[in-house]
Motif scaffolding. Structure first.
Motif, PDB file in Angstrom:
ATOM      1  N   UNK A 160     -52.766  29.334  -7.804  1.00 28.38           N
ATOM      2  CA  UNK A 160     -54.215  29.101  -7.519  1.00 28.38           C
ATOM      3  C   UNK A 160     -54.707  28.280  -8.422  1.00 28.38           C
ATOM      4  N   UNK A 161     -54.034  27.027  -8.852  1.00 27.40           N
ATOM      5  CA  UNK A 161     -54.825  26.580  -9.939  1.00 27.40           C
ATOM      6  C   UNK A 161     -54.844  24.729  -9.513  1.00 27.40           C
ATOM      7  N   UNK A 162     -55.569  24.182 -10.248  1.00 28.33           N
ATOM      8  CA  UNK A 162     -55.689  22.546  -9.987  1.00 28.33           C
ATOM      9  C   UNK A 162     -54.781  21.989 -11.215  1.00 28.33           C
ATOM     10  N   UNK A 163     -54.770  22.478 -12.246  1.00 32.28           N
ATOM     11  CA  UNK A 163     -54.002  21.609 -13.241  1.00 32.28           C
ATOM     12  C   UNK A 163     -53.347  22.622 -14.156  1.00 32.28           C
ATOM     13  N   UNK A 164     -51.977  22.122 -14.516  1.00 31.79           N
ATOM     14  CA  UNK A 164     -51.187  23.136 -15.434  1.00 31.79           C
ATOM     15  C   UNK A 164     -50.803  22.345 -16.490  1.00 31.79           C
TER      16      UNK A 164
ATOM     17  N   UNK B 148     -51.791  19.304 -10.618  1.00 29.53           N
ATOM     18  CA  UNK B 148     -51.413  18.338 -11.655  1.00 29.53           C
ATOM     19  C   UNK B 148     -50.739  18.961 -12.755  1.00 29.53           C
ATOM     20  N   UNK B 149     -49.665  18.406 -13.091  1.00 30.04           N
ATOM     21  CA  UNK B 149     -48.781  18.863 -14.444  1.00 30.04           C
ATOM     22  C   UNK B 149     -49.023  18.154 -15.662  1.00 30.04           C
ATOM     23  N   UNK B 150     -49.278  18.554 -16.734  1.00 29.05           N
ATOM     24  CA  UNK B 150     -49.704  17.750 -17.813  1.00 29.05           C
ATOM     25  C   UNK B 150     -48.680  18.551 -18.998  1.00 29.05           C
ATOM     26  N   UNK B 151     -47.791  17.494 -19.515  1.00 25.13           N
ATOM     27  CA  UNK B 151     -46.776  17.956 -20.515  1.00 25.13           C
ATOM     28  C   UNK B 151     -47.377  17.784 -21.849  1.00 25.13           C
TER      29      UNK B 151
ATOM     30  N   UNK C 198     -60.871  22.720 -22.349  1.00 28.06           N
ATOM     31  CA  UNK C 198     -62.429  22.800 -22.157  1.00 28.06           C
ATOM     32  C   UNK C 198     -62.879  21.717 -21.214  1.00 28.06           C
ATOM     33  N   UNK C 199     -62.485  20.578 -21.320  1.00 35.46           N
ATOM     34  CA  UNK C 199     -63.019  19.353 -20.527  1.00 35.46           C
ATOM     35  C   UNK C 199     -62.422  19.717 -18.993  1.00 35.46           C
ATOM     36  N   UNK C 200     -61.301  20.056 -18.805  1.00 37.35           N
ATOM     37  CA  UNK C 200     -61.004  20.345 -17.536  1.00 37.35           C
ATOM     38  C   UNK C 200     -61.732  21.430 -16.603  1.00 37.35           C
ATOM     39  N   UNK C 201     -61.692  22.601 -17.486  1.00 35.76           N
ATOM     40  CA  UNK C 201     -62.631  23.779 -17.024  1.00 35.76           C
ATOM     41  C   UNK C 201     -63.744  23.340 -16.654  1.00 35.76           C
ATOM     42  N   UNK C 202     -64.507  22.442 -17.695  1.00 38.82           N
ATOM     43  CA  UNK C 202     -65.879  21.974 -17.228  1.00 38.82           C
ATOM     44  C   UNK C 202     -66.307  21.239 -16.115  1.00 38.82           C
TER      45      UNK C 202
ATOM     46  N   UNK D  69     -62.586  22.906 -12.765  1.00 45.16           N
ATOM     47  CA  UNK D  69     -60.933  23.123 -12.251  1.00 45.16           C
ATOM     48  C   UNK D  69     -60.480  24.524 -12.826  1.00 45.16           C
ATOM     49  N   UNK D  70     -59.605  25.085 -12.042  1.00 42.94           N
ATOM     50  CA  UNK D  70     -58.922  26.316 -12.422  1.00 42.94           C
ATOM     51  C   UNK D  70     -57.524  25.618 -13.196  1.00 42.94           C
ATOM     52  N   UNK D  71     -57.838  25.911 -14.678  1.00 46.76           N
ATOM     53  CA  UNK D  71     -56.785  25.290 -15.559  1.00 46.76           C
ATOM     54  C   UNK D  71     -55.777  26.403 -15.928  1.00 46.76           C
ATOM     55  N   UNK D  72     -54.547  25.914 -15.664  1.00 48.26           N
ATOM     56  CA  UNK D  72     -53.609  27.030 -16.162  1.00 48.26           C
ATOM     57  C   UNK D  72     -52.640  26.509 -17.517  1.00 48.26           C
ATOM     58  N   UNK D  73     -52.871  27.341 -18.394  1.00 43.51           N
ATOM     59  CA  UNK D  73     -52.068  26.944 -19.798  1.00 43.51           C
ATOM     60  C   UNK D  73     -50.977  27.937 -19.870  1.00 43.51           C
ATOM     61  N   UNK D  74     -49.760  27.287 -19.572  1.00 46.93           N
ATOM     62  CA  UNK D  74     -48.600  28.154 -19.136  1.00 46.93           C
ATOM     63  C   UNK D  74     -47.893  28.174 -20.654  1.00 46.93           C
ATOM     64  N   UNK D  75     -47.473  29.077 -21.178  1.00 40.72           N
ATOM     65  CA  UNK D  75     -46.820  29.228 -22.391  1.00 40.72           C
ATOM     66  C   UNK D  75     -45.588  29.900 -22.238  1.00 40.72           C
TER      67      UNK D  75
END
Ligand code: SAH
Length: 463
Positions: A237-241, A260-263, A283-287, A290-296
């Motif tokens: 359920x996210x817009x960007x990872x 969108x995938x960002x390495x 912070x920028x993408x959330x503002x 967007x729903x932002x996934x930080x996958x670790x």
């Protein structure tokens, strides 16, 4: 490709059981069906009697093709079927050949019908039986009321389109309704209440109502099966990872395809994006809403700098959730058959980082060298020599067992076992690949009995 065949003229040649099944599918889809066969199955005759089809009881003639946009060749002669297919293709029609998919140019998939919602399953002709088995499984899994939900969504689509501006906002709105209260009500059969709730949401919708959010999600050590349900749900359920090196491709493939995938890198020598920039980008993408996934990799709060990332989010008032993951120590230990604690061998377990700073590792060697405990070292491969030397210097016996787990929990997992005084040489001989985790302590000997995980590509694990 789903094609609208309403009122399209379709020709079925043959009237046996296979032709009957395909005829029924064409009728269901709204096509105008003519069946031609010298002899017809009594159920085909019944369809004709009930005026669902036109039935011509005579042999096929070449001219029959002319008016049909869709042709099904289902006689019991392979040659006749292929002949019909050739004629149909020449005439520009779509043709399906029973039991001979390659001879035609379309196949009929197995269907899960929740009209207007349709799910099609196809094996590309390789195994219709397998497709049907899978269809039965999916069918059992999807409540029949999904049909009602789809109809409801269709009815409100225009209204919502004119009220909610922007495709991202609209998608979010729909996900919220269908995956939330409205969906639940419809699935429980409370249609009227669902419509009231949906109408209320539309009426009270505010353009700026959608806030971005960050999900800090632990992806585990590599095996996708070790993801939590919550991790998987948020990933879809996210817009960007934003992902780094430790997140395997198998896991990344489970993220919503159009996100969108960002390495952001994070190899020892490859910081594709410095930590400060990552923090700012989240912070920028959330503002932007967007729903932002930080996958670790592993767990975000264990040597993951997850704390720093959400600290910044908190400062900027951005909403976030943290989802724990299986940390490398737990994953690697399980898959290597090394319990981290054991009543007879180890009453404590320490997780430390062996990361080199200024070419040295600064750890409390005295504490690490104590007996009856297990020491797990993250990021310790480069500094391994330094680490074992210091442990021995501070009183840890040189015979203490030690295991190095490389690419743990993945099909490429490799485990190298030795003792403090032999491990460095063993590693240099075995060419292990990053990431690697080091486990030190008596518990390592349990692997002899408990090693259970084998894969095709890791046959040469060193004991
Ligand atoms: N947050 C992560 C750790 C990040 S630090 C977690 O909880 O697991 C990166 C280190 O984790 C690597 O250098 C390695 O020591 C370890 N690691 C992560 N995944 C691993 C894996 N699949 N196999 C072995 N070690 C792994």
């Amino acid at each position: 490709m789903f094609v609208d065949v309403h009122n399209t003229s379709a020709l079925v040649v043959g009237a046996g059981p296979v032709a009957l099944r395909k005829t029924r599918r064409l009728i269901d889809a709204g096509a105008k069906v003519t069946v031609i066969a010298a002899k017809a199955h009594n159920k085909v005759q019944q369809l004709a009697a009930e005026k669902h089809i036109t039935l011509l009881l005579r042999p096929f003639e070449e001219n029959d093709i002319k008016t049909a946009a869709i042709v099904v060749a289902a006689t019991n002669s392979i040659e006749t079927n292929r002949h019909i297919a050739t004629l149909a293709k020449h005439a520009g029609a779509q043709v399906n050949v029973a039991n001979d998919p390659a001879a035609g140019n379309f196949i009929m998939p197995s269907l899960i019908d929740r009209s207007p919602l349709l799910i099609a399953v196809s094996s590309g002709g390789a195994s219709p039986v397998l497709s049907r088995l899978l269809t039965a499984r999916i069918d059992a899994f999807i409540p029949t009321r999904f049909a009602k939900l789809a109809t409801l969504a269709g009815e409100y689509r225009q209204q919502i389109k004119s009220k909610v501006d922007g495709w991202r906002e609209r998608r979010r709105f729909w996900e919220h309704q269908l995956g939330g209260q409205v969906g639940e009500l419809v699935l429980q059969g409370r249609q009227q209440e669902a419509e009231t709730a949906l109408q209320q949401s539309i009426d009270s919708y505010q353009a700026d109502g959608i806030q971005g959010e960050v999900y800090l999600v632990g992806a585990g050590p590599g095996d996708p099966d070790l993801l939590s349900f919550r991790a998987l749900r948020l990933m879809q359920h996210v817009d960007v990872v934003f992902h780094d090196r430790l997140v395997s491709k198998a896991i990344l493939d489970l993220v919503k395809p159009d996100a969108e995938r960002i390495y952001v890198g994070k190899q020892r020598s490859d910081h594709a994006m410095p930590q400060e920039t990552i923090n700012e980008q989240l912070v920028k993408h959330a503002k932007l809403g967007k729903r932002v996934l930080r996958l670790k990799g592993g767990d975000p709060f264990i040597f993951g700098r997850g704390g720093e990332e959400i600290e910044q989010l908190a400062e900027h008032g951005v909403a976030f959730q943290v989802v724990p993951g299986v940390t490398a120590a737990a994953g690697c230990a399980s898959y290597a058959g090394i319990p981290l604690t054991h009543r007879d061998h180890s009453q404590a377990c320490l997780f430390v980082t062996g990361h080199l700073k200024d070419n040295t590792v600064n750890l409390n060697w005295q504490a690490l060298a104590q007996p009856r405990q297990t020491v797990v070292i993250y990021m310790g491969l480069v500094g391994l020599k330094h680490i074992v030397t210091n442990l021995m210097k501070h009183g840890m016996p040189s015979t203490t067992p030690i295991a190095l787990v490389s690419q743990g929990t993945t099909p490429q997992q490799q485990v190298v076992v030795g003792s403090l005084d032999t491990i460095v040489e063993r590693i240099s001989l075995s060419k292990v690949k990053a990431p690697t985790l080091t486990i030190i302590g008596e518990v390592v000997t349990l692997r002899d009995k408990l090693n259970w995980f084998h894969t095709d590509s890791s046959p040469n694990n060193t004991q």
